[in-house]
Design a protein around this motif. Structure first.
Motif, PDB file in Angstrom:
ATOM      1  N   MET A  96      38.751  47.526  45.854  1.00  0.00           N
ATOM      2  CA  MET A  96      39.396  46.446  44.660  1.00  0.00           C
ATOM      3  C   MET A  96      37.886  45.562  44.582  1.00  0.00           C
ATOM      4  SD  MET A  96      42.338  46.625  44.224  1.00  0.00           S
ATOM      5  CE  MET A  96      43.022  45.349  43.515  1.00  0.00           C
ATOM      6  N   GLN A  97      37.089  45.493  45.217  1.00  0.00           N
ATOM      7  CA  GLN A  97      36.089  44.572  44.781  1.00  0.00           C
ATOM      8  C   GLN A  97      35.304  45.169  43.385  1.00  0.00           C
ATOM      9  OE1 GLN A  97      34.064  43.433  48.512  1.00  0.00           O
ATOM     10  NE2 GLN A  97      34.750  41.350  48.201  1.00  0.00           N
ATOM     11  N   SER A  98      34.968  46.502  43.819  1.00  0.00           N
ATOM     12  CA  SER A  98      34.214  47.341  42.830  1.00  0.00           C
ATOM     13  C   SER A  98      34.913  47.364  41.575  1.00  0.00           C
ATOM     14  CB  SER A  98      34.036  48.588  43.413  1.00  0.00           C
ATOM     15  OG  SER A  98      35.055  49.314  43.753  1.00  0.00           O
ATOM     16  N   LEU A  99      36.158  47.545  41.709  1.00  0.00           N
ATOM     17  CA  LEU A  99      37.212  47.541  40.426  1.00  0.00           C
ATOM     18  C   LEU A  99      37.069  46.333  39.644  1.00  0.00           C
ATOM     19  CD1 LEU A  99      39.050  49.453  38.748  1.00  0.00           C
ATOM     20  CD2 LEU A  99      41.116  48.715  40.166  1.00  0.00           C
ATOM     21  N   LEU A 100      37.380  45.305  40.377  1.00  0.00           N
ATOM     22  CA  LEU A 100      37.791  43.938  39.670  1.00  0.00           C
ATOM     23  C   LEU A 100      36.573  43.200  39.150  1.00  0.00           C
ATOM     24  CD1 LEU A 100      40.660  42.652  41.933  1.00  0.00           C
ATOM     25  CD2 LEU A 100      40.985  43.816  39.748  1.00  0.00           C
ATOM     26  N   LEU A 115      36.513  43.927  31.112  1.00  0.00           N
ATOM     27  CA  LEU A 115      37.365  42.728  31.655  1.00  0.00           C
ATOM     28  C   LEU A 115      38.199  41.929  30.761  1.00  0.00           C
ATOM     29  CD1 LEU A 115      35.415  41.856  34.987  1.00  0.00           C
ATOM     30  CD2 LEU A 115      37.107  43.534  34.693  1.00  0.00           C
ATOM     31  N   VAL A 116      37.500  41.558  29.496  1.00  0.00           N
ATOM     32  CA  VAL A 116      38.243  40.808  28.689  1.00  0.00           C
ATOM     33  C   VAL A 116      39.315  41.800  27.914  1.00  0.00           C
ATOM     34  CG1 VAL A 116      37.996  39.747  26.378  1.00  0.00           C
ATOM     35  CG2 VAL A 116      36.368  39.390  28.003  1.00  0.00           C
ATOM     36  N   ALA A 117      38.941  42.834  27.558  1.00  0.00           N
ATOM     37  CA  ALA A 117      40.267  43.665  26.919  1.00  0.00           C
ATOM     38  C   ALA A 117      41.246  43.930  28.179  1.00  0.00           C
ATOM     39  CB  ALA A 117      39.433  44.967  26.727  1.00  0.00           C
ATOM     40  N   PHE A 118      40.862  44.094  29.280  1.00  0.00           N
ATOM     41  CA  PHE A 118      41.891  44.309  30.428  1.00  0.00           C
ATOM     42  C   PHE A 118      42.776  43.148  30.543  1.00  0.00           C
ATOM     43  CE2 PHE A 118      43.090  44.056  34.844  1.00  0.00           C
ATOM     44  CZ  PHE A 118      43.902  45.349  34.946  1.00  0.00           C
ATOM     45  N   GLY A 119      42.073  42.000  30.531  1.00  0.00           N
ATOM     46  CA  GLY A 119      42.812  40.697  30.605  1.00  0.00           C
ATOM     47  C   GLY A 119      44.036  40.634  29.260  1.00  0.00           C
ATOM     48  N   ILE A 120      43.338  41.060  28.098  1.00  0.00           N
ATOM     49  CA  ILE A 120      44.386  40.996  26.847  1.00  0.00           C
ATOM     50  C   ILE A 120      45.335  42.093  27.104  1.00  0.00           C
ATOM     51  CG2 ILE A 120      44.400  41.719  24.501  1.00  0.00           C
ATOM     52  CD1 ILE A 120      41.657  40.787  24.358  1.00  0.00           C
ATOM     53  N   VAL A 142      40.393  34.733  47.897  1.00  0.00           N
ATOM     54  CA  VAL A 142      40.358  35.566  48.906  1.00  0.00           C
ATOM     55  C   VAL A 142      38.899  36.247  48.881  1.00  0.00           C
ATOM     56  CG1 VAL A 142      42.642  35.754  49.378  1.00  0.00           C
ATOM     57  CG2 VAL A 142      41.618  37.393  48.178  1.00  0.00           C
ATOM     58  N   GLY A 143      37.987  35.920  47.923  1.00  0.00           N
ATOM     59  CA  GLY A 143      37.095  36.627  47.718  1.00  0.00           C
ATOM     60  C   GLY A 143      36.782  38.095  47.028  1.00  0.00           C
ATOM     61  N   LEU A 144      38.175  38.691  46.293  1.00  0.00           N
ATOM     62  CA  LEU A 144      37.965  39.971  45.807  1.00  0.00           C
ATOM     63  C   LEU A 144      37.363  39.906  44.608  1.00  0.00           C
ATOM     64  CD1 LEU A 144      41.528  41.236  47.060  1.00  0.00           C
ATOM     65  CD2 LEU A 144      39.234  41.958  47.583  1.00  0.00           C
ATOM     66  N   ILE A 145      37.461  38.715  43.745  1.00  0.00           N
ATOM     67  CA  ILE A 145      37.088  38.678  42.403  1.00  0.00           C
ATOM     68  C   ILE A 145      36.099  37.543  42.470  1.00  0.00           C
ATOM     69  CG2 ILE A 145      37.402  38.178  40.004  1.00  0.00           C
ATOM     70  CD1 ILE A 145      40.191  39.173  40.547  1.00  0.00           C
ATOM     71  N   LYS A 146      34.961  37.655  41.896  1.00  0.00           N
ATOM     72  CA  LYS A 146      33.784  36.602  41.766  1.00  0.00           C
ATOM     73  C   LYS A 146      34.332  35.740  40.651  1.00  0.00           C
ATOM     74  CE  LYS A 146      29.945  39.933  42.613  1.00  0.00           C
ATOM     75  NZ  LYS A 146      28.765  40.652  42.378  1.00  0.00           N
ATOM     76  N   LEU A 147      33.745  34.521  40.865  1.00  0.00           N
ATOM     77  CA  LEU A 147      34.004  33.645  39.805  1.00  0.00           C
ATOM     78  C   LEU A 147      33.683  33.980  38.432  1.00  0.00           C
ATOM     79  CD1 LEU A 147      35.365  30.540  39.154  1.00  0.00           C
ATOM     80  CD2 LEU A 147      33.015  29.747  39.895  1.00  0.00           C
ATOM     81  N   GLU A 148      32.431  34.547  38.429  1.00  0.00           N
ATOM     82  CA  GLU A 148      31.859  34.817  37.213  1.00  0.00           C
ATOM     83  C   GLU A 148      32.724  36.037  36.339  1.00  0.00           C
ATOM     84  OE1 GLU A 148      28.985  32.980  39.513  1.00  0.00           O
ATOM     85  OE2 GLU A 148      30.212  34.454  39.879  1.00  0.00           O
ATOM     86  N   LYS A 149      33.280  36.770  37.288  1.00  0.00           N
ATOM     87  CA  LYS A 149      34.235  37.912  36.725  1.00  0.00           C
ATOM     88  C   LYS A 149      35.571  37.462  36.414  1.00  0.00           C
ATOM     89  CE  LYS A 149      31.100  41.281  36.696  1.00  0.00           C
ATOM     90  NZ  LYS A 149      30.741  41.612  35.711  1.00  0.00           N
TER      91      LYS A 149
END
Length: 303
Positions: A96-100, A115-120, A142-149
């Motif tokens: 999940m970390q590598s994907l997100l 990731l922007v396109a994914f969010g849209i 929980v640390g799966l997604i970095k704040l920068e991502k």
């Protein structure tokens, strides 16, 4: 809707015809007359609900439901974080970390736009940016997604939610007015994205603010509630009252308030990043000051 409507109809029922009449009122007298009528259905209907035949006013019912909904919301989010912490472990967490936290080493920052396109796309499917961000926010916790991502996800959600408004405007009776509002919403978010997202040094501003507010929330438990109350209640109320006082009051007092807030922000920034440029009187740390606001003193080299 088929799942939630039976539950909500048992909690409260609103007179939709009265709401429509209030929205279509032509005069202030007619509006005042309609507002005197209760919007919460008090008479017996095909389904009974919790507030039927209640002596409570519409305002009391609204505040009670608001308090209960906030309690349920915070409880569900807390339980969601605990469930995610227990689920995403081991290989699942690594996958999940590598994907997100998508990155292409050969093309820097390309993953952010994906990731922007994914969010849209997720926001268009969910018809709500709040669902997208509230679902992903615990994953940051929980640390799966970095704040920068998480920043690209949020940008995409803000753009995606404007497309929902465009579709609603196309289905409205007055397409011209509806499209004007929808396009204003779209271009407002697009311009904000062009200012804060493409350039890395501009991204550092909102990310730095997010990290600072997060650190403050960790140091002072009541800070999030105080921040919400001040940012979304006190400050708008002050500027609203200034607008009633006239353009001169907005120009003078509003400028003083803005400059004061700007000075405080600059002082906090200098204290945490470049305390050596400040006089000694501004680098003193009272005992009550949170750790985040204290001057970061350089570590002494070990002998």
């Amino acid at each position: 809707k088929k799942i939630t409507k039976p539950v909500t109809s048992r909690l409260v029922q609103v007179d939709k015809k009265l709401v429509t009449k209030v929205a279509e009122a032509d005069s202030q007298e007619e509006l005042d007359e309609l507002l005197e009528k209760p919007m919460v259905v008090n008479g017996r209907t095909k389904d009974n609900h919790l507030f039927m035949d209640t002596p409570m006013s519409d305002d009391q019912v609204g505040w009670l439901l608001l308090a209960v909904s906030l309690i349920f919301l915070t409880t569900c989010l807390s339980l969601l974080v605990k469930v995610l912490q227990s689920l995403f472990r081991g290989r699942v967490a690594i996958w999940m970390q590598s994907l997100l936290n998508l990155e292409f080493k050969s093309v820097p920052y390309l993953g952010d736009y994906v990731l922007v396109a994914f969010g849209i796309g997720i926001t268009i499917l969910m018809q709500s940016s709040s669902i997208t961000t509230s679902t992903l926010t615990p994953l940051v916790g929980v640390g799966l997604i970095k704040l920068e991502k998480m920043f690209p996800f949020t940008v995409g959600a803000n753009i995606g939610t404007t497309l929902t408004g465009i579709m609603s405007a196309l289905a409205s009776s007055n397409i011209k007015v509806g499209m004007e509002v929808a396009l204003a919403h779209l271009f407002f978010n697009l311009i904000g994205t062009l200012i804060w997202f493409p350039l890395p040094f501009m991204r550092a501003v909102p990310l730095g603010m997010a990290k600072f507010l997060g650190s403050m929330a960790g140091d002072v438990k009541w800070f999030p509630l105080a921040y919400i109350f001040v940012a979304f209640a006190i400050l708008p109320l002050i500027f609203f009252l200034l607008s009633l006082a006239g353009a001169a009051a907005v120009g003078v007092l509003g400028s003083l308030l803005f400059m004061s807030l700007l000075a405080v922000l600059i002082l906090i920034c200098l204290r945490t990043t470049r305390p050596h440029v400040l006089p000694d009187s501004l680098t003193h740390d009272p005992e009550w000051l949170p750790e985040t606001l204290r001057v970061q003193k350089p570590e002494k080299p070990q002998s």
